[in-house]
Enzyme design. Structure first.
Site, short mmCIF file in Angstrom:
data_model
loop_
_atom_site.label_atom_id
_atom_site.label_comp_id
_atom_site.label_asym_id
_atom_site.label_seq_id
_atom_site.Cartn_x
_atom_site.Cartn_y
_atom_site.Cartn_z
N GLU A 66 -2.33 11.19 3.76
CA GLU A 66 -3.14 10.83 4.91
C GLU A 66 -3.38 12.12 5.81
O GLU A 66 -2.35 12.76 6.33
CB GLU A 66 -3.09 9.54 5.51
N GLU B 101 0.99 -1.30 -0.10
CA GLU B 101 -0.15 -0.15 0.04
C GLU B 101 0.99 1.22 -0.05
O GLU B 101 1.85 1.32 0.67
CB GLU B 101 -0.95 0.11 1.29
#
Length: 576
Positions: free
Chosen positions: A143, A138
């Protein structure tokens, strides 16, 4: 250790992104339209179930949660009761519409804020060749958690490095109000490293270790992009959710993906396709930079063209491009009337949704052995609590369809199959439940589409309420009746055009031979790819027999059009 830290700081301080001239733009959405996101570029992950992080939202594809307006993409998280959830949001994906191995990805965005917000710009593997998360990796381009304002995070996850083991690799930094200011979040991804940028400033690098296996570096397979806002969850909800902040938006100005420019010469590789072929003119071993080529996808008899894919995506069967990199091209053809792509799962789950779960159901789905295998630990209460779909089906009112598939289950589970609307209220146009047995059995059902046309319907298999293994294979949805078409037929080996010369003679003339089966009215002409007449070769009545015509036109790809007593035949022709 101090010396190593100084070296890393020096590298981050002085490394700059690769110059723009070294990148080729290969995929983009500038959101210069209004309405839902472009379906050629974007798909959706839909549903609830926590998404592995105990998230609280239900993802939808409703305009209330995702839309394009005023030049930006809006993903909107809302506090509302929907599908037994108290929050809704959207999760856009480019899976099987934009998948890349290495390159530059940049997204210019303004973020939502407040306790409970967890927006992300990130990438997941398309094919999961190293297994389920975190084995296949990933990449978190950005974020953000609302309870910790102004701090942007960059992270990678692998089998060896992930937050489940507190071994994830990443970094974070403070920025000036990303909730009200646009920033460009980007990565540059190479064979041995990934650089993370904000507004072209490098903030984090993850490098491939010496002798690394997939456990440390799974980033040698293609990935796709995701954009979403999660609500709550293991990280985003650490300090709860403030219900007074809603609705909250993430606004995206543009998304752009680039491949690294390599020096010429370039090559064009054409992958073989079932049901047709790709023709390139001029077809050469090598191409110079900027050289123009024509690409045409030609379907075999009994098949229809769907799209060109690979280095170039197009739903048009003929395109002209300038070569500025190596090109790998393939084309998708389906049998006439067939609507399901990859129904035999030979391409694993390409064109299918990932397994969707609702209401706490627990299940996994894979197609590694060219069959769909669903392993259900907790099937929930309702059939739709565990499901797999293929969307984008164009259903026409009044048409009859045949749905068929093979299926089995060692534990004799019940499965519901059908086609349905792919948005709220999700009602089915047709559905049928079957009792599966341990023996693989074939099922076939016919139905009429009584509702208005739906250009974006979905085929579904609902297996909620079950436990154990369910196997599905050879899925097909065929339109049984079609409206009468006046479109020209493609010339086959049985057509009156029995042969034609694809090469120039020394005097630059080309020739074509016709075999006329009976006295007929005949017109013969050469068309450009856009249908314009380039040269009229013959017009009038001909007696039964063989005829030979010559003509002189520039090199290129053309269409031969023959009309024989009102019946039309068309076939591509390459002259070089």
């Amino acid at each position: 250790m101090k010396q190593l830290i100084c070296v890393i700081f020096f590298f981050l301080s002085f490394y700059t992104s690769v110059p723009a001239s070294d990148w080729n733009l290969v995929w983009q959405d500038n959101f210069d339209y209004n309405g839902p996101p472009d379906p050629e570029l974007w798909g959706y992950d839909i549903g609830g179930g926590g998404w592995g992080n105990n998230e609280l939202q239900y993802y939808t594809d409703r305009l209330e949660n995702v839309r394009v307006e005023d030049g930006v993409l809006i993903i909107e998280a809302r506090h509302e009761h929907y599908e037994k959830y108290e929050y809704t949001s959207a999760r856009l994906v480019t899976r099987n519409k934009g998948d890349w191995l290495y390159g530059k990805v940049e997204v210019r965005a303004k973020l939502p804020g407040g306790r409970g917000m967890w927006p992300a710009i990130w990438m997941l593997p398309t094919d999961w060749e190293y297994g389920e998360w975190p084995g296949s990796g990933e990449i978190d381009i950005m974020e953000y958690v609302g309870f910790d304002p102004n701090k942007i995070h960059w992270t990678v996850h692998t089998e060896a490095y992930n937050h489940m083991n507190n071994t994830e690799r990443g970094s974070s930094d403070i920025f000036d109000d990303p909730e009200n200011n646009f920033y460009t979040y980007a990565i540059e991804w190479f064979e041995d490293r990934i650089h993370f940028f904000v507004d072209d400033e490098l903030h984090f690098t993850f490098g491939k270790e010496d002798n690394a296996t997939y456990s440390e570096w799974p980033f040698d397979k293609r990935f796709h992009l995701l954009l979403n806002i999660a609500v709550g969850g293991n990280w985003g909800g650490l300090e709860g959710v403030d219900d007074g902040i809603f609705p909250q938006r993430m606004e995206i100005d543009y998304v752009r993906v680039y491949e690294m420019r390599t020096p010429p010469p370039y090559t064009i590789n054409i992958e073989s396709s079932v049901g047709g072929k790709i023709t390139v003119y001029p077809l050469k071993d090598e191409y110079t930079e900027g050289e123009s080529v024509e690409i045409m996808a030609v379907a075999d008899s009994g098949y229809s063209f769907q799209k060109i894919s690979g280095s170039i995506y197009s739903s048009q069967d003929s395109i002209r491009v300038r070569v500025n990199r190596d090109l790998n091209l393939s084309a998708l053809f389906l049998k006439e009337g067939e609507m399901i792509i990859n129904g035999d799962f030979s391409q694993q789950l390409h064109y299918w949704s990932e397994l969707i779960t609702h209401n706490g159901a627990i299940a996994t789905g894979s197609a590694e052995n060219e069959i769909l295998e669903i392993d259900i630990t907790d099937g929930g209460e309702s059939p739709w609590d565990v499901q797999v779909n293929q969307a984008g089906l164009n259903l026409l009112q009044g048409q009859r369809y045949v749905l068929s598939f093979d299926a089995s289950s060692p534990t004799s589970n019940t499965m519901t199959a059908g086609v349905a609307i792919n948005r709220d209220p999700w009602f089915p146009y047709f559905s049928q439940s079957v009792q599966l047995t341990a023996q693989m059995s074939s099922y076939q059902f016919e139905f009429t589409m009584d509702d208005p046309n739906d250009p974006a319907a979905r085929l579904f298999f609902d297996v909620g309420g079950s436990e154990g293994i369910i196997i599905v294979d050879n899925v097909s949805l065929v339109r049984k009746t079609t409206t009468v078409s006046t479109a020209p037929k493609t010339i086959t080996t049985d057509s009156p055009v029995s042969s034609f010369n694809l090469k120039r003679s020394t005097n630059s003339l080309s020739d074509i031979s016709l075999s006329i089966p009976q006295n007929s009215s005949v017109t013969l002409s050469l068309l450009s790819l856009n249908g314009r007449t380039v040269e009229s070769i013959h017009g009038g009545r001909l007696k039964k027999g063989k005829y030979h015509f010559t003509f002189n036109v520039p090199n290129g790809i053309y269409l031969i059009k023959l009309t024989l007593d009102g019946q039309q035949f068309i076939r591509p022709m390459v002259l070089y």
